[in-house]
Scaffold this motif. Sequence first.
Motif, PDB file in Angstrom:
ATOM      1  N   ILE A 366       0.882  -1.162   0.000  1.00  0.00           N
ATOM      2  CA  ILE A 366       0.000   0.000   0.000  1.00  0.00           C
ATOM      3  C   ILE A 366       0.920   1.212   0.000  1.00  0.00           C
ATOM      4  N   VAL A 367       0.782   2.053  -1.029  1.00  0.00           N
ATOM      5  CA  VAL A 367       1.802   3.054  -1.313  1.00  0.00           C
ATOM      6  C   VAL A 367       1.190   4.450  -1.370  1.00  0.00           C
ATOM      7  N   SER A 368       1.915   5.423  -0.814  1.00  0.00           N
ATOM      8  CA  SER A 368       1.490   6.823  -0.850  1.00  0.00           C
ATOM      9  C   SER A 368       1.745   7.414  -2.233  1.00  0.00           C
ATOM     10  N   PRO A 369       1.170   8.588  -2.533  1.00  0.00           N
ATOM     11  CA  PRO A 369       1.419   9.211  -3.845  1.00  0.00           C
ATOM     12  C   PRO A 369       2.895   9.473  -4.133  1.00  0.00           C
ATOM     13  N   ASP A 370       3.714   9.631  -3.089  1.00  0.00           N
ATOM     14  CA  ASP A 370       5.144   9.867  -3.321  1.00  0.00           C
ATOM     15  C   ASP A 370       5.967   8.576  -3.246  1.00  0.00           C
ATOM     16  N   GLY A 371       5.276   7.401  -3.246  1.00  0.00           N
ATOM     17  CA  GLY A 371       5.978   6.133  -3.333  1.00  0.00           C
ATOM     18  C   GLY A 371       6.409   5.516  -2.025  1.00  0.00           C
ATOM     19  N   ARG A 372       5.929   6.035  -0.896  1.00  0.00           N
ATOM     20  CA  ARG A 372       6.297   5.470   0.408  1.00  0.00           C
ATOM     21  C   ARG A 372       5.354   4.335   0.773  1.00  0.00           C
ATOM     22  N   ASP A 373       5.890   3.298   1.409  1.00  0.00           N
ATOM     23  CA  ASP A 373       5.047   2.240   1.951  1.00  0.00           C
ATOM     24  C   ASP A 373       4.303   2.766   3.163  1.00  0.00           C
ATOM     25  N   LEU A 374       3.014   2.494   3.214  1.00  0.00           N
ATOM     26  CA  LEU A 374       2.174   3.008   4.289  1.00  0.00           C
ATOM     27  C   LEU A 374       1.952   1.942   5.358  1.00  0.00           C
ATOM     28  N   ALA A 375       1.687   2.402   6.556  1.00  0.00           N
ATOM     29  CA  ALA A 375       1.441   1.513   7.690  1.00  0.00           C
ATOM     30  C   ALA A 375       0.053   0.902   7.588  1.00  0.00           C
ATOM     31  N   ASP A 376      -0.159  -0.189   8.326  1.00  0.00           N
ATOM     32  CA  ASP A 376      -1.474  -0.816   8.379  1.00  0.00           C
ATOM     33  C   ASP A 376      -2.527   0.215   8.750  1.00  0.00           C
ATOM     34  N   GLY A 377      -3.652   0.155   8.054  1.00  0.00           N
ATOM     35  CA  GLY A 377      -4.752   1.066   8.342  1.00  0.00           C
ATOM     36  C   GLY A 377      -4.745   2.328   7.519  1.00  0.00           C
ATOM     37  N   GLU A 378      -3.599   2.676   6.927  1.00  0.00           N
ATOM     38  CA  GLU A 378      -3.527   3.878   6.096  1.00  0.00           C
ATOM     39  C   GLU A 378      -3.940   3.549   4.663  1.00  0.00           C
ATOM     40  N   VAL A 379      -4.590   4.506   4.008  1.00  0.00           N
ATOM     41  CA  VAL A 379      -5.112   4.297   2.658  1.00  0.00           C
ATOM     42  C   VAL A 379      -4.122   4.816   1.620  1.00  0.00           C
ATOM     43  N   GLY A 380      -3.830   3.979   0.637  1.00  0.00           N
ATOM     44  CA  GLY A 380      -2.957   4.364  -0.464  1.00  0.00           C
ATOM     45  C   GLY A 380      -3.242   3.509  -1.678  1.00  0.00           C
ATOM     46  N   GLU A 381      -2.419   3.644  -2.703  1.00  0.00           N
ATOM     47  CA  GLU A 381      -2.618   2.837  -3.909  1.00  0.00           C
ATOM     48  C   GLU A 381      -2.095   1.426  -3.681  1.00  0.00           C
ATOM     49  N   GLU A 382      -2.855   0.439  -4.151  1.00  0.00           N
ATOM     50  CA  GLU A 382      -2.449  -0.957  -4.021  1.00  0.00           C
ATOM     51  C   GLU A 382      -1.525  -1.331  -5.169  1.00  0.00           C
ATOM     52  N   TRP A 383      -0.339  -1.864  -4.816  1.00  0.00           N
ATOM     53  CA  TRP A 383       0.598  -2.403  -5.790  1.00  0.00           C
ATOM     54  C   TRP A 383       0.761  -3.886  -5.514  1.00  0.00           C
ATOM     55  N   SER A 384       0.992  -4.670  -6.576  1.00  0.00           N
ATOM     56  CA  SER A 384       1.236  -6.099  -6.385  1.00  0.00           C
ATOM     57  C   SER A 384       2.356  -6.552  -7.323  1.00  0.00           C
ATOM     58  N   ARG A 385       3.018  -7.632  -6.925  1.00  0.00           N
ATOM     59  CA  ARG A 385       4.101  -8.197  -7.736  1.00  0.00           C
ATOM     60  C   ARG A 385       4.185  -9.689  -7.483  1.00  0.00           C
ATOM     61  N   GLY A 386       4.359 -10.455  -8.553  1.00  0.00           N
ATOM     62  CA  GLY A 386       4.505 -11.897  -8.383  1.00  0.00           C
ATOM     63  C   GLY A 386       4.622 -12.594  -9.712  1.00  0.00           C
ATOM     64  N   PRO A 387       4.792 -13.918  -9.677  1.00  0.00           N
ATOM     65  CA  PRO A 387       4.911 -14.706 -10.910  1.00  0.00           C
ATOM     66  C   PRO A 387       3.631 -14.743 -11.730  1.00  0.00           C
ATOM     67  N   ASN A 388       2.548 -14.213 -11.195  1.00  0.00           N
ATOM     68  CA  ASN A 388       1.268 -14.152 -11.905  1.00  0.00           C
ATOM     69  C   ASN A 388       1.090 -12.873 -12.700  1.00  0.00           C
ATOM     70  N   THR A 389       1.978 -11.904 -12.540  1.00  0.00           N
ATOM     71  CA  THR A 389       1.790 -10.585 -13.135  1.00  0.00           C
ATOM     72  C   THR A 389       1.974 -10.620 -14.645  1.00  0.00           C
ATOM     73  N   PHE A 390       1.136  -9.896 -15.345  1.00  0.00           N
ATOM     74  CA  PHE A 390       1.200  -9.845 -16.811  1.00  0.00           C
ATOM     75  C   PHE A 390       2.533  -9.274 -17.289  1.00  0.00           C
ATOM     76  N   LEU A 391       2.840  -9.487 -18.573  1.00  0.00           N
ATOM     77  CA  LEU A 391       4.091  -8.977 -19.134  1.00  0.00           C
ATOM     78  C   LEU A 391       3.993  -7.529 -19.575  1.00  0.00           C
ATOM     79  N   GLY A 392       2.796  -7.093 -19.923  1.00  0.00           N
ATOM     80  CA  GLY A 392       2.591  -5.744 -20.433  1.00  0.00           C
ATOM     81  C   GLY A 392       1.391  -5.714 -21.344  1.00  0.00           C
ATOM     82  N   TYR A 393       1.093  -4.519 -21.867  1.00  0.00           N
ATOM     83  CA  TYR A 393      -0.042  -4.352 -22.773  1.00  0.00           C
ATOM     84  C   TYR A 393       0.425  -4.494 -24.222  1.00  0.00           C
ATOM     85  N   LEU A 394      -0.371  -5.165 -25.016  1.00  0.00           N
ATOM     86  CA  LEU A 394      -0.029  -5.407 -26.408  1.00  0.00           C
ATOM     87  C   LEU A 394       0.083  -4.083 -27.166  1.00  0.00           C
ATOM     88  N   GLY A 395       1.275  -3.822 -27.722  1.00  0.00           N
ATOM     89  CA  GLY A 395       1.480  -2.635 -28.541  1.00  0.00           C
ATOM     90  C   GLY A 395       1.361  -1.323 -27.810  1.00  0.00           C
TER      91      GLY A 395
END
Length: 540
Positions: A366-395
């Motif tokens: 959970i990340v702030s607008p300036d890219g900081r990791d936020l503490a539990d309970g704080e609202v921010g943008e959800e980021w995820s990473r793993g072997p399931n993540t897509f490669l990118g958008y076609l073209g």
Amino acid sequence: MGFPLPNPERAAAYRASGQWRDDTLPDLIAASVRAAPDKVAVRDASGTSLTYADLDARSQRVAGFLAASGVGRGDVVTVCLPNWCETVVVFVAVMRLGAVVNPIPVTYGRAELSFVLAKCDSRALFVPGRFRSTDFTALLAAVDPALLAGRTIVRMGEGEATIGHSRAEALTHSPLAAPPALDADDPVAVLFTSGTESRAKGAVHTHNTIRFGEQALADALRLDARDVAFMASPISHTTGFMHGVVMTLMLGGSLSLLDVFEGHAAMRQLAEHRCTWTMGATPFLVDIVAALEKTGSSLPNLRYFLCGGAPVPVPAAQRAVAAGVRVMSVYGSTESPPHTVVHPQDPADKAWTTDGRPVGNIEVRIVSPDGRDLADGEVGEEWSRGPNTFLGYLGEPELTARDLDPDGWYHSGDLARRESDGSLRVVGRIKDIIVRGGQNISVREVEDYLCAHPAVRQVVVVGMPHERLGEIGCAVVVPHPGRSLTLPELTDFLAAKGVARFKLPERLEVWPSLPSNASGKIQKFLIRKALAETPDRSQP
């Protein structure tokens, strides 16, 4: 077709940890065929039923037909078919060839279909002759002939026009003689998703990204070959394609498909086929529970009803529990398919208070607008990473770079907070989309079309809460002086442009001006607030 490639360093790390492997999706399906050739692999509402041996034989013939038509490794095949057994046959056939499956919804109109065919440079297209109120042969007859030139078209059933090849030609062709060598890091699917852009984006997945994600979800839910999945969600969407078709076939389970959803019909099929789990948007849950309540029936075999696409309303979840249905929230996206889910061992109320915990060691921040990791309970943008993540958008390298950073984190555009137990709760969206009945609608796309209407000077489209569908679209229009506009006129204009019906606004407001800030940016939050306080006068 130039597909995005896996990041070499992450690919090496995933392979070293065993999260990416050498077996492809056709390899896994072939193993299921060998393990239980006489077991039912898929059945649908028409009464059609295919064993694993049947599925294998039919897909070999369709693969032979496609190969004879010039389709090969890396070519895109667009599949616009309902939840039918034959659709699964086509999916498996395309994957056998090393070609790339591009499932698209039967709700797409002429405009969306044309866009996808051009974007993917699809070598082949499968459509029904007719489905529900749409004659797809007539739809194709209205498409620019130059766009269809050189593409193999197969109509699964007859329509008013004779276009392309018949179902019989594809299903009775001689089998594929020599399957090509495949690589698990090859692209296997392009899945289109709507975001804030005016057009949908094609997320590219490989055998490895899909296999890992589906196995991780299956492990979290304790699913295996004994399970029977029910899918009323379109298998042309990520949910139905990945979690219905792919997960079931790689586990060696059975799949029950419903092509035209209605609550009582779904309830009966769930019971008749002894389905053990399903996944769909909230409207599916609400209507099935209503059917159970009305008839006094129960579904003793159904272990889980996974709900995603939008938070599960508390009353809907509690009614489901009272009807004996275990609801579990699931969260993810086409780019990062469900990576959090309420686990079977979690308390029941987690279904309506959270969106679950990560699966398969997929990382979530959970990340702030300036890219900081936020503490539990704080609202921010959800980021995820793993072997399931897509490669990118076609073209779309620029869009890919915006949403998928160099370190492999997918920036979801969703606002969320993390609870102390690791559960996630999505609280809103940065991206401007409407989720109607589990289908994403790009607000900008609809606005772009409406701007061309001769009566429209300014327009915005916003989502309005809806008890059953989650959200519907409302168009707020500032007309040109002396002009007027009604909702039927607006929707007829969009339909004439070939826009899919599910994207059509269902409410119209005509205002003298739109609220904006000092820089001229329209303030949609003020529009939503005003609409919430104003009755809908656009309906007769």
